[in-house]
Design an enzyme around this catalytic site. Structure first.
Site, short mmCIF file in Angstrom:
data_model
loop_
_atom_site.label_atom_id
_atom_site.label_comp_id
_atom_site.label_asym_id
_atom_site.label_seq_id
_atom_site.Cartn_x
_atom_site.Cartn_y
_atom_site.Cartn_z
N ARG A 193 -9.35 -0.02 3.95
CA ARG A 193 -8.44 1.01 3.41
C ARG A 193 -7.08 0.42 3.05
NH1 ARG A 193 -8.65 6.81 6.20
NH2 ARG A 193 -7.10 7.01 4.57
N CYS A 200 -6.29 8.12 9.12
CA CYS A 200 -6.71 7.36 10.31
C CYS A 200 -6.59 8.22 11.55
CB CYS A 200 -5.80 6.17 10.50
SG CYS A 200 -6.30 4.69 9.66
N LYS A 225 0.83 -1.22 0.00
CA LYS A 225 0.00 0.00 0.00
C LYS A 225 0.87 1.26 0.00
CE LYS A 225 -1.91 1.50 4.05
NZ LYS A 225 -1.67 2.89 4.43
N ASN A 226 1.81 1.32 0.94
CA ASN A 226 2.55 2.57 1.12
C ASN A 226 3.61 2.82 0.05
OD1 ASN A 226 0.90 3.24 3.21
ND2 ASN A 226 2.31 2.55 4.82
N ASP A 244 3.13 -0.23 12.32
CA ASP A 244 1.96 -0.77 11.60
C ASP A 244 1.67 -2.23 11.95
OD1 ASP A 244 1.70 1.70 10.45
OD2 ASP A 244 2.62 1.15 8.55
N ARG A 257 -1.09 14.03 13.77
CA ARG A 257 -0.18 13.72 12.67
C ARG A 257 0.06 15.00 11.88
NH1 ARG A 257 -1.98 8.56 9.60
NH2 ARG A 257 0.22 8.25 9.27
N PRO A 258 0.92 15.85 12.42
CA PRO A 258 1.13 17.15 11.79
C PRO A 258 1.91 17.02 10.47
CG PRO A 258 2.64 16.83 13.63
CD PRO A 258 1.77 15.62 13.58
N ASP A 278 4.26 19.51 9.85
CA ASP A 278 5.33 20.50 10.03
C ASP A 278 6.65 20.06 9.41
OD1 ASP A 278 5.15 18.53 12.03
OD2 ASP A 278 6.41 19.68 13.39
N1 EPU Z 1 5.49 13.65 12.13
C1 EPU Z 1 5.52 14.97 12.53
N2 EPU Z 1 5.45 15.94 11.59
C2 EPU Z 1 5.32 15.67 10.26
C3 EPU Z 1 5.27 14.31 9.85
C4 EPU Z 1 5.36 13.33 10.81
O1 EPU Z 1 5.65 15.25 13.71
O2 EPU Z 1 5.25 16.61 9.46
C5 EPU Z 1 5.60 12.59 13.14
C6 EPU Z 1 4.42 11.67 13.17
O3 EPU Z 1 3.34 12.22 13.93
C7 EPU Z 1 5.03 10.43 13.79
C8 EPU Z 1 6.45 10.42 13.23
O4 EPU Z 1 6.70 11.75 12.78
O5 EPU Z 1 5.09 10.56 15.18
C9 EPU Z 1 6.71 9.47 12.11
O6 EPU Z 1 5.68 9.55 11.15
P1 EPU Z 1 5.96 9.45 9.59
O7 EPU Z 1 6.01 10.83 9.01
O8 EPU Z 1 7.10 8.54 9.31
O9 EPU Z 1 4.62 8.77 9.12
P2 EPU Z 1 3.94 9.03 7.76
O10 EPU Z 1 4.97 9.25 6.73
O11 EPU Z 1 2.84 9.98 7.91
C10 EPU Z 1 3.99 6.51 6.98
C11 EPU Z 1 2.98 5.49 6.60
C12 EPU Z 1 2.19 5.07 7.85
C13 EPU Z 1 3.18 4.52 8.87
C14 EPU Z 1 4.27 5.55 9.17
C15 EPU Z 1 5.36 5.02 10.07
C16 EPU Z 1 2.45 6.13 4.33
C17 EPU Z 1 1.46 6.67 3.36
N3 EPU Z 1 2.08 6.06 5.61
O12 EPU Z 1 3.25 7.60 7.51
O13 EPU Z 1 1.32 4.04 7.44
O14 EPU Z 1 2.49 4.21 10.07
O15 EPU Z 1 4.89 5.97 7.95
O16 EPU Z 1 5.99 3.93 9.51
O17 EPU Z 1 3.55 5.75 3.94
C18 EPU Z 1 -0.47 2.54 7.72
O18 EPU Z 1 -0.10 1.98 6.67
O19 EPU Z 1 -1.32 2.05 8.51
C19 EPU Z 1 0.11 3.84 8.07
C20 EPU Z 1 -0.45 4.68 8.92
#
Ligand code: EPU
Length: 421
Positions: free
Chosen positions: A400, A116, A22-23, A307, A121-122, A124
């Site tokens: 999803r 979700c 998916k990702n 995950d 999930r900012p 920033d």
């Molecule tokens: N974070 C921030 N600011 C940002 C972005 C992220 O503070 O601008 C924080 C998040 O809140 C979290 C940490 O950084 O505490 C890591 O999050 P990350 O940015 O790596 O997550 P993501 O890129 O939003 C992807 C996957 C998620 C998976 C996470 C962690 C995709 C589309 N989504 O999310 O997948 O949980 O990495 O591996 O690639 C899922 O498949 O169920 C799912 C939620």
């Protein structure tokens, strides 16, 4: 709205095919906007999040078709850099469209992305990296307007973030000169994106580390690309097999992407072997003796994936002893706990990040509610091992991210029915 009705206690037998990741697919769909011609992506999972991403890309004017796991995207008809706000709000991952839109059209406007309910999930970190690439950001309470041609630079991400890393890469592939990205995420889905981009003509060097070097190119042209197998789906079905003490063939998988998961399952007493067939790897699970409790802490790759936290904690209700489950990445990922407690699990929430699972307990079938994607998958594991019948409501969260989960389980003998209401 739909419900799953699951009668627990059945031993499963047969093969569970693993779909494309998916990702990876979500991000590679976004990356295909960088091309000057049509891209064909194969092994794409037929799941809700992919359909949402297709709709968002279509809202930009691109032409997209999706048949039997194959997506064709023609980005040459894109006529706006403002994806439909209502659609963006339904898919947090849509933030990854900002990188390619900036690289190609030097502007992008999008609303706060949704997704979700797994904690704050900012975005920033995304805004920070765009600023480092010289992008101007105008923000109001609903929209972010990004403007400028990304300038090649030496940037350091705020923290290891999967989609921020992917946005930084996609924003930079068409910039003149060399861009270096430090503190990059090393998840296999990031590597899959880089492989795709290099195949369409980008020049990115990367050796699975946290530093990525990009030498900008002038243009990229579409190719045919196959998505890697979904390691989270594979891990989920492995836990289904081990929890139900079943002999299943699960694959194809890339076992190198599953190292910590396989180790934590072996340590808990799981019995399985890896077999290669026609250059593809499969995992064959076998019956095991009783399970032993294990601690996990979720980390960025190659650590234990967040995950799979809910599925592993649910498996630990079958294990003898106390397991500490430490969720380091998100603060809202224990929503499933109340539901499996209703089913009889002995779990204490010690903090928003730590739970203690005491086992073994025999779960009982109840009426429960799925509140997010991975927690929902954990509830299916709980239902499959419970005495009696479990009704899981709100299963659209699970749809999803898991392709035909009820059908895949039914095919190996699970007593599972879907009711649409
Ligand atoms: N974070 C921030 N600011 C940002 C972005 C992220 O503070 O601008 C924080 C998040 O809140 C979290 C940490 O950084 O505490 C890591 O999050 P990350 O940015 O790596 O997550 P993501 O890129 O939003 C992807 C996957 C998620 C998976 C996470 C962690 C995709 C589309 N989504 O999310 O997948 O949980 O990495 O591996 O690639 C899922 O498949 O169920 C799912 C939620």
């Amino acid at each position: 709205m739909s419900k799953l009705i699951i009668k627990g206690g059945t031993e499963l037998k047969g093969e569970i095919p693993i779909s494309g990741a998916k990702n990876s697919a979500l991000i590679i769909l976004a990356a295909s906007l960088l091309c000057d011609s049509e891209t064909t992506i194969t092994n794409v999972p037929d799941i809700e999040d992919i359909h949402r991403m297709i709709e968002i890309i279509e809202s930009l004017g691109a032409k997209v078709s999706f048949n039997s796991g194959i997506i064709k995207i023609d980005p040459t008809t894109i006529n706006t850099t403002v994806p439909n706000a209502q659609l963006v709000n339904k898919l947090r991952g849509s933030i990854v469209l900002a990188g390619p839109l900036l690289a190609k059209f030097h502007q992008a406007t999008f609303s706060q992305p949704g997704g979700c309910l797994i904690g704050a999930r900012p975005i920033d970190d995304h805004l920070d990296l765009f600023l480092q690439l010289g992008i101007k950001i105008i923000q109001n309470d609903k929209f972010y307007s990004l403007k400028g041609k990304p300038k090649s630079s030496d940037i350091t991400l705020n923290k290891i973030s999967v989609t921020a890393t992917e946005n930084a890469i996609m924003a930079s592939v068409l910039s003149k000169g060399t861009t270096k990205i430090h503190v990059a995420a090393a998840e296999p889905e990031v590597a899959d994106l880089i492989n795709y981009l290099n195949k369409i003509g980008a020049k990115i060097s990367y050796v699975g580390s946290h530093d990525i070097t990009i030498n900008g190119v002038n243009s990229l042209s579409g190719v045919k690309y196959e998505i890697i197998p979904d390691r989270i789906e594979a891990g989920t079905y492995l836990m289904v097999a081990i929890a139900t003490n079943s002999s299943l063939k699960i694959g194809p998988v890339i076992t190198d992407n599953l190292n910590i998961i396989l180790k934590k399952l072996k340590m808990a007493g799981a019995n399985f072997e890896i077999v290669s067939r026609n250059n593809k790897e499969y995992i064959f699970t076998k019956k095991s003796n009783s399970l032993i409790s294990q601690n996990i802490d979720t980390r960025t790759y190659p650590g234990f994936p967040t995950d799979l936290q809910a599925q592993y904690a649910t498996l630990m209700t079958r294990a003898k002893g106390t397991s500490n489950i430490f969720e380091t990445l998100f603060e809202g990922r224990f929503l499933y706990i109340d539901e499996i407690k209703i089913m009889g699990a002995d779990i204490k929430i010690l903090s928003p990040h730590i739970v203690e699972v005491n086992g073994p307990t025999q779960l009982k079938g109840k009426e429960i509610i799925s509140r997010d994607l991975r927690g929902g998958a954990a509830l299916i594991i709980a239902a499959l091992v419970a005495n009696g019948t479990t009704i899981i409501d709100n299963t659209e969260y699970i749809d999803r991210g898991y392709e035909s989960i009820d059908q895949k389980l039914k095919n190996v003998g699970a007593d599972i029915e879907r009711i649409d209401n």
